[in-house]
Scaffold this motif. Structure first.
Motif, PDB file in Angstrom:
ATOM      1  N   ILE A   1     -43.908  13.785 -44.783  1.00  0.00           N
ATOM      2  CA  ILE A   1     -43.894  12.328 -44.662  1.00  0.00           C
ATOM      3  C   ILE A   1     -44.825  11.674 -45.697  1.00  0.00           C
ATOM      4  N   GLU A   2     -45.925  12.378 -46.036  1.00  0.00           N
ATOM      5  CA  GLU A   2     -46.860  11.828 -47.035  1.00  0.00           C
ATOM      6  C   GLU A   2     -46.162  11.649 -48.388  1.00  0.00           C
ATOM      7  N   GLU A   3     -45.289  12.595 -48.730  1.00  0.00           N
ATOM      8  CA  GLU A   3     -44.559  12.489 -50.010  1.00  0.00           C
ATOM      9  C   GLU A   3     -43.581  11.311 -49.963  1.00  0.00           C
ATOM     10  N   LEU A   4     -42.996  11.083 -48.778  1.00  0.00           N
ATOM     11  CA  LEU A   4     -42.095   9.940 -48.626  1.00  0.00           C
ATOM     12  C   LEU A   4     -42.873   8.639 -48.862  1.00  0.00           C
ATOM     13  N   LYS A   5     -44.068   8.575 -48.281  1.00  0.00           N
ATOM     14  CA  LYS A   5     -44.864   7.345 -48.399  1.00  0.00           C
ATOM     15  C   LYS A   5     -45.279   7.073 -49.848  1.00  0.00           C
ATOM     16  N   LYS A   6     -45.584   8.141 -50.595  1.00  0.00           N
ATOM     17  CA  LYS A   6     -45.983   7.937 -51.996  1.00  0.00           C
ATOM     18  C   LYS A   6     -44.846   7.288 -52.787  1.00  0.00           C
ATOM     19  N   GLY A   7     -43.615   7.705 -52.487  1.00  0.00           N
ATOM     20  CA  GLY A   7     -42.462   7.115 -53.174  1.00  0.00           C
ATOM     21  C   GLY A   7     -42.176   5.695 -52.701  1.00  0.00           C
ATOM     22  N   LEU A   8     -42.519   5.433 -51.423  1.00  0.00           N
ATOM     23  CA  LEU A   8     -42.250   4.090 -50.879  1.00  0.00           C
ATOM     24  C   LEU A   8     -43.030   3.009 -51.606  1.00  0.00           C
ATOM     25  N   ALA A   9     -44.201   3.376 -52.154  1.00  0.00           N
ATOM     26  CA  ALA A   9     -44.987   2.381 -52.898  1.00  0.00           C
ATOM     27  C   ALA A   9     -44.151   1.851 -54.069  1.00  0.00           C
ATOM     28  N   GLU A  10     -43.418   2.723 -54.747  1.00  0.00           N
ATOM     29  CA  GLU A  10     -42.601   2.279 -55.891  1.00  0.00           C
ATOM     30  C   GLU A  10     -41.409   1.433 -55.397  1.00  0.00           C
ATOM     31  N   VAL A  11     -40.862   1.798 -54.247  1.00  0.00           N
ATOM     32  CA  VAL A  11     -39.730   1.026 -53.703  1.00  0.00           C
ATOM     33  C   VAL A  11     -40.201  -0.385 -53.336  1.00  0.00           C
ATOM     34  N   ILE A  12     -41.376  -0.459 -52.720  1.00  0.00           N
ATOM     35  CA  ILE A  12     -41.936  -1.769 -52.360  1.00  0.00           C
ATOM     36  C   ILE A  12     -42.153  -2.588 -53.637  1.00  0.00           C
ATOM     37  N   LYS A  13     -42.574  -1.906 -54.701  1.00  0.00           N
ATOM     38  CA  LYS A  13     -42.743  -2.592 -55.998  1.00  0.00           C
ATOM     39  C   LYS A  13     -41.423  -3.236 -56.450  1.00  0.00           C
ATOM     40  N   TYR A  14     -40.307  -2.507 -56.327  1.00  0.00           N
ATOM     41  CA  TYR A  14     -39.002  -3.095 -56.719  1.00  0.00           C
ATOM     42  C   TYR A  14     -38.706  -4.321 -55.855  1.00  0.00           C
ATOM     43  N   GLY A  15     -38.955  -4.184 -54.554  1.00  0.00           N
ATOM     44  CA  GLY A  15     -38.677  -5.299 -53.643  1.00  0.00           C
ATOM     45  C   GLY A  15     -39.494  -6.531 -54.014  1.00  0.00           C
TER      46      GLY A  15
ATOM     47  N   ASN B   1     -29.891  15.212 -63.572  1.00  0.00           N
ATOM     48  CA  ASN B   1     -31.086  15.194 -62.723  1.00  0.00           C
ATOM     49  C   ASN B   1     -30.702  15.278 -61.253  1.00  0.00           C
ATOM     50  N   VAL B   2     -31.303  16.245 -60.571  1.00  0.00           N
ATOM     51  CA  VAL B   2     -31.114  16.366 -59.125  1.00  0.00           C
ATOM     52  C   VAL B   2     -32.502  16.276 -58.486  1.00  0.00           C
ATOM     53  N   PRO B   3     -32.971  15.048 -58.235  1.00  0.00           N
ATOM     54  CA  PRO B   3     -34.315  14.913 -57.660  1.00  0.00           C
ATOM     55  C   PRO B   3     -34.359  15.427 -56.230  1.00  0.00           C
ATOM     56  N   THR B   4     -35.464  16.096 -55.874  1.00  0.00           N
ATOM     57  CA  THR B   4     -35.603  16.608 -54.503  1.00  0.00           C
ATOM     58  C   THR B   4     -36.743  15.937 -53.751  1.00  0.00           C
ATOM     59  N   THR B   5     -37.531  15.091 -54.436  1.00  0.00           N
ATOM     60  CA  THR B   5     -38.550  14.308 -53.728  1.00  0.00           C
ATOM     61  C   THR B   5     -38.062  12.865 -53.650  1.00  0.00           C
ATOM     62  N   PHE B   6     -38.644  12.125 -52.717  1.00  0.00           N
ATOM     63  CA  PHE B   6     -38.260  10.713 -52.599  1.00  0.00           C
ATOM     64  C   PHE B   6     -38.688   9.962 -53.862  1.00  0.00           C
ATOM     65  N   LEU B   7     -39.897  10.284 -54.384  1.00  0.00           N
ATOM     66  CA  LEU B   7     -40.345   9.610 -55.620  1.00  0.00           C
ATOM     67  C   LEU B   7     -39.377   9.911 -56.765  1.00  0.00           C
ATOM     68  N   GLY B   8     -38.915  11.150 -56.818  1.00  0.00           N
ATOM     69  CA  GLY B   8     -37.949  11.508 -57.853  1.00  0.00           C
ATOM     70  C   GLY B   8     -36.680  10.682 -57.714  1.00  0.00           C
ATOM     71  N   MET B   9     -36.198  10.522 -56.469  1.00  0.00           N
ATOM     72  CA  MET B   9     -34.934   9.811 -56.232  1.00  0.00           C
ATOM     73  C   MET B   9     -35.026   8.319 -56.542  1.00  0.00           C
ATOM     74  N   VAL B  10     -36.218   7.731 -56.313  1.00  0.00           N
ATOM     75  CA  VAL B  10     -36.310   6.278 -56.519  1.00  0.00           C
ATOM     76  C   VAL B  10     -36.949   5.913 -57.856  1.00  0.00           C
ATOM     77  N   ASP B  11     -37.495   6.914 -58.549  1.00  0.00           N
ATOM     78  CA  ASP B  11     -38.237   6.554 -59.767  1.00  0.00           C
ATOM     79  C   ASP B  11     -38.132   7.604 -60.880  1.00  0.00           C
ATOM     80  N   ALA B  12     -38.736   8.784 -60.666  1.00  0.00           N
ATOM     81  CA  ALA B  12     -38.957   9.693 -61.803  1.00  0.00           C
ATOM     82  C   ALA B  12     -37.670  10.190 -62.472  1.00  0.00           C
ATOM     83  N   ALA B  13     -36.603  10.350 -61.687  1.00  0.00           N
ATOM     84  CA  ALA B  13     -35.364  10.895 -62.265  1.00  0.00           C
ATOM     85  C   ALA B  13     -34.525   9.819 -62.955  1.00  0.00           C
TER      86      ALA B  13
END
Ligand SMILES: NC(=O)c1ccc[n+]([C@@H]2O[C@H](COP(=O)([O-])OP(=O)(O)OC[C@H]3O[C@@H](n4cnc5c(N)ncnc54)[C@H](O)[C@@H]3O)[C@@H](O)[C@H]2O)c1
Length: 354
Positions: free
Chosen positions: A165-179, A116-128
């Motif tokens: 930046i909007e795509e970054l923010k969508k992934g940040l919600a999942e990162v905040i969830k981990y925190g 897996n080579v994720p190219t979105t932030f959500l992919g990097m922190v979650d989907a992949a």
């Protein structure tokens, strides 16, 4: 660059995060290799630099890519090219691409090698991460899918340069969830580094992505198939979040829906006495810091309460007349609680009323 080797049941997963990590692709040698990638993101030159003789299959993004007909047409292409057990599927893209490519890798000859080579932030922190993949059927999201682990997850930060930046923010919600549920240090790190995260500072993003990857894999390691009630922690905010998505006929992005969902579920946890006082404030504070929605009034789309409540009936954590909820107890800790369905629906109605 950060690297780790993780064991999940019967698979070894190499995690590589950082600028230039794509170069690790050159370690894949002498195989028939297909790169399934997002048509919208130009990756061919970047991949060819390390793997000159690969076969590329571009796919569209968005939920239509996750149709079975698309899967079959890719399987046909692999069959025409005599793909064999030792061969490789490399998924380069967001969660759509990694879901589709992971599913294909898992079913073709009962399993090709997957990178897996994720190219979105959500992919990097979650989907992949985590081995779940899914495709849609009869308009039902992820109805068909498998658990199948990649042998490598390569998160090269260079891809994020073009990510809105909007795509970054969508992934940040999942990162905040981990925190909030698993990792107080990550919560504190996010609190202290907002400007550097939003400005895509590579050093800070490397830390956030690496920590998030290991946080998620740590849970997946304990409950890969979601049978032990541990993996449900990754669903914090998702019961109410899915209700918001369904109530808006899927016009609210997932990341924004779960942001509001996390606040609502933290309130339920606090009111029912499972969370320490102040947890709701902590949830609100970090979401606000990152400009994520924390209240239904900040969601533009109209919400049909009937559709939203119906989605709660369909929640996958539903058991008879109750739902298993992962509740934060204090920052970085959580607890599994069985909550009566009517109680959740009552709270949901309050949270979703505009
Ligand atoms: N399997 C899992 O565990 C899991 C977890 C979370 C989400 N998902 C799935 O992931 C999908 C959503 O993933 P996503 O948010 O990554 O969306 P996506 O794959 O649709 O990508 C979002 C957008 O970003 C664009 N894009 C991708 N990389 C880019 C780049 N480097 N620069 C600029 N634009 C780029 C894409 O073309 C697309 O328009 C959903 O289908 C969801 O079900 C799966």
């Amino acid at each position: 660059m950060r690297e780790s080797l993780e064991d999940i049941c019967c698979s070894k997963i190499r995690v590589i995060v950082g600028e230039g990590s794509l170069s690790k692709l050159s370690e894949i040698k002498d195989s028939n290799t297909v790169v399934i990638y997002s048509r919208r993101v130009d990756v061919t030159d970047k991949i060819n630099k390390y793997l000159p003789n690969v076969y590329f299959i571009p796919i569209n993004d968005g939920e239509s890519a996750k149709e079975l007909s698309n899967v079959i047409s890719i399987v046909e292409k692999l069959f025409e090219r005599n793909f064999d057990r030792g061969d490789y599927v490399i998924a380069v893209g967001g969660g759509t691409v990694t879901d589709v490519a992971g599913f294909i890798a898992s079913i073709y000859l009962r399993g090709l090698n997957l990178v897996n080579v994720p190219t979105t932030f959500l992919g990097m922190v979650d989907a992949a991460i985590g081995g779940k993949n899914g495709v849609n059927f009869n308009n039902i999201k992820n109805l068909i899918g498998t658990f199948y682990q990649p042998s490598m997850i390569i998160s090269d930060l260079e891809f994020l340069e073009t990510l809105p930046i909007e795509e970054l923010k969508k992934g940040l919600a999942e990162v905040i969830k981990y925190g909030l549920t698993l990792d107080k240090e990550l919560y504190d790190y996010l609190s202290l580094n907002k400007d550097r995260v939003i400005n895509k500072d590579k050093q800070v993003l490397e830390e956030v992505i690496f920590r998030s990857t290991l946080d998620k894999l740590g849970i997946v390691k304990e409950d890969e198939r979601e049978t032990k009630g541990i993996r449900i922690v990754l669903n914090f905010g998702h019961t109410i979040g899915h209700a918001i998505e369904a109530g808006s006929s899927f016009n609210v992005p997932h990341g924004y829906a779960i942001s509001v969902g996390m606040v609502c579920e933290a309130k339920i946890a606090e009111e029912l006495g499972y969370a320490e006082e102040g947890v709701v404030e902590d949830v609100l504070w970090l979401l606000q810091l990152y400009g994520l929605p924390y209240d239904i009034s900040q969601i533009d789309a109209p919400i049909d309460i009937r559709l939203a409540l119906n989605a709660i009936n369909m929640d996958k954590k539903h058991r008879k007349d109750a739902i298993l909820m992962p509740f934060p107890t204090r920052i970085g800790s959580w607890k599994k609680v069985e909550v009566p369905l009517d109680t959740i629906k009552g709270f949901a109605e309050q949270c979703l009323k505009k």
